[in-house]
Design a protein around this motif. Sequence first.
Motif, mmCIF file in Angstrom:
data_model
loop_
_atom_site.group_PDB
_atom_site.id
_atom_site.type_symbol
_atom_site.label_atom_id
_atom_site.label_comp_id
_atom_site.label_asym_id
_atom_site.label_seq_id
_atom_site.Cartn_x
_atom_site.Cartn_y
_atom_site.Cartn_z
ATOM 1 N N UNK A 42 49.757 41.864 45.155
ATOM 2 C CA UNK A 42 50.012 40.444 45.398
ATOM 3 C C UNK A 42 51.481 40.117 45.700
ATOM 4 N N UNK A 47 48.883 47.624 48.564
ATOM 5 C CA UNK A 47 47.638 47.588 47.790
ATOM 6 C C UNK A 47 47.243 48.972 47.293
ATOM 7 N N UNK A 50 43.730 47.166 43.140
ATOM 8 C CA UNK A 50 43.216 45.806 43.313
ATOM 9 C C UNK A 50 42.436 45.410 42.069
ATOM 10 N N UNK A 52 41.915 43.591 38.195
ATOM 11 C CA UNK A 52 42.670 43.509 36.954
ATOM 12 C C UNK A 52 42.007 44.409 35.922
ATOM 13 N N UNK A 167 45.250 38.934 33.713
ATOM 14 C CA UNK A 167 44.777 38.236 34.901
ATOM 15 C C UNK A 167 45.807 37.198 35.334
ATOM 16 N N UNK A 170 48.747 38.448 37.296
ATOM 17 C CA UNK A 170 48.413 38.899 38.645
ATOM 18 C C UNK A 170 47.908 37.762 39.525
ATOM 19 N N UNK A 171 47.077 36.889 38.933
ATOM 20 C CA UNK A 171 46.412 35.862 39.742
ATOM 21 C C UNK A 171 46.951 34.458 39.494
ATOM 22 N N UNK A 172 47.904 34.304 38.605
ATOM 23 C CA UNK A 172 48.399 32.962 38.282
ATOM 24 C C UNK A 172 48.087 32.613 36.843
ATOM 25 N N UNK B 63 35.164 38.504 35.947
ATOM 26 C CA UNK B 63 36.482 37.896 36.193
ATOM 27 C C UNK B 63 37.529 38.897 36.679
ATOM 28 N N UNK B 64 37.142 39.822 37.564
ATOM 29 C CA UNK B 64 38.082 40.851 37.997
ATOM 30 C C UNK B 64 38.893 40.406 39.207
ATOM 31 N N UNK B 66 38.138 40.694 42.395
ATOM 32 C CA UNK B 66 38.036 41.527 43.599
ATOM 33 C C UNK B 66 37.656 40.680 44.821
ATOM 34 N N UNK B 69 40.666 39.017 46.212
ATOM 35 C CA UNK B 69 41.519 39.940 46.953
ATOM 36 C C UNK B 69 40.970 40.253 48.337
ATOM 37 N N UNK B 78 41.035 32.232 41.041
ATOM 38 C CA UNK B 78 40.388 32.415 39.738
ATOM 39 C C UNK B 78 40.768 31.227 38.858
ATOM 40 N N UNK B 80 41.953 28.909 36.040
ATOM 41 C CA UNK B 80 42.904 29.055 34.938
ATOM 42 C C UNK B 80 42.371 28.320 33.724
#
Lengths: 302, 279
Positions: A42, A47, A50, A52, A167, A170-172, B63-64, B66, B69, B78, B80
């Motif tokens: 990210x 990559x 990928x 989490x 998570x 990585x994702x916010x 909740x991975x 993928x 991505x 995802x 929050x």
Amino acid sequence: MSVNRKIGADAIMAKGWLGAHKWLLLRRVTQLGILSLFLLGPLAGIWIVKGNLAYSLTLNTLPLTDPYVLLQSLLAGHVPEKLALIGVVIVIGFYALAGGRAYCAWVCPVNMVTDSAAWLRHRFGIKSGARFSRSTRYWILAMTLILALATGTIAWEMINPVSMLHRGLIFGLGTAWAIILAVFLFDLFVSPDGWCGHLCPVGAFYSLIGKTSLVRVNALQRAACNDCMDCFVICPEPQVIKPALKGAAKGIGPLITSANCTNCGRCIDVCSKDVFGFVLRFNNKAENSAPQGKAAALGNRS
Amino acid sequence: MAANTNSQSRRQFLLDMAKTACGVGMFGLGLGLYANQARALPPTAIRPPGALPEHDFQGACIRCGMCVRDCPYHILELARPEDDLATGTPYFMARKIPCEMCEDIPCIKACPTGALDHKLTDINKAKMGLAALVDQETCLNFLGLRCDVCYRVCPVIDKAITLERSHNVRTNKHTMFLPTVHSEHCTGCGKCEKSCVLEVAAIKVFPVRLAKGELGKHYRLGWEEKKKAGESLVAPEIEHQYNLPEGFKYEQGPGLSGEAVPPAATQPGVPQALHGDKL
């Protein structure tokens, strides 16, 4: 032992700073390395990994699945696709060999949060603490599994600080920081090793995976122990050390057999007498090369 | 004495067990109720294509991320902890960025658990949600103008959204082209909501359960039944009687004769509503 005595001071004298922090440094490098692999995608567009910690795909070929979350999903009534199943076999296989709770010490991002809390506790001599049973985590583990079965959803994932932090990074993160802060403050002021050592069902689950794991810490040179107590103070699960270190008289082998040893290696680091070391679990013999002292006089019956 | 200490420690042990069990039980109850509340998907959040029904989805999605991505348009996020839906689960907001409906559906392929159903291979069969024209008071086409944007951007144009013609009573000489959603073909991609030119969209995508009505199970539509049976089910079919003043006759109004209007000749490749004739 005064409050101000620094833990591991003797070890630093004996082995040098680097020698007394070897496993700690290795662990931090591993933790941050794994996190960076996840973040490289990210942040830099490279990559390699990928996903989490719940599920990840490395180099588009190696699937890794968290067995705890997948078990909850199964209990909730869902049978996963093939990739998730392959991933779970690999992960269970790995931790069954490397030590289940090695996940906690070497991979889990919350470890750095609770380790900082523990460090500050020692540093400022915070002695306060609500004491409750370390087996609470198994009750919580059972509760989360029952909840998955009863509600048909992965209820624990709604609030799981472990996956939330990873998570989030990585994702916010969102407001997940507040939950992580709560874990930190809980460990700092409310209960020593409160989260990882008493409550976390993720660690409890991994401890079950690694119940008979191959890689173990062994108090090989327990005869050389000078009772400085540093290992007990630094260890996040000190109850696991006692039988191995002090069990010679009772004929207990020097191998730390408790599933809750996280294989963090801090006891190895802080021991100025080099009592501890990593071994394979078949090696449950103490060594006799210890200098003849009070401890050695007790004899090694194992 | 020894027996006494034994029973005391047993009592202590049982008390400790009860304490832990009750504490954890209370916590579990709270968590269960919370999870139950989060089970309903908020109306503005749309799941990726192929998502299982919401309840099953929350048991299947680990909740991975993928799917997030592998979405080439980066539309997925995802949830929050502060968001309205189950923490860590993927969703998108149509008004922010809609689904591009990739033919190879990479998000589904990326899903390791099948929370996004791998059986869905034709994106046109996706049911992410259902568009509904919720506000006829502000929709420009309902005001008699030719905006048509939602119709034109629809990836399933002329099937999922059609422009139904209707008389403009206000001007009394124009036609209104009313955007009409057909649930059979709408995938819920959200393009229409995204592109609605109004400040707040007049057409929105909702979870199907919110946007769709349902007929009573016992309802039978007379005209359908008649078609199925090939004949009138009320025999004999009575000819309709008009009570018109003497000297008046129904001469126009094909709607009254029961015969369908022959469809306008269609040119291939041109959306029906864009034909010049009869407008």
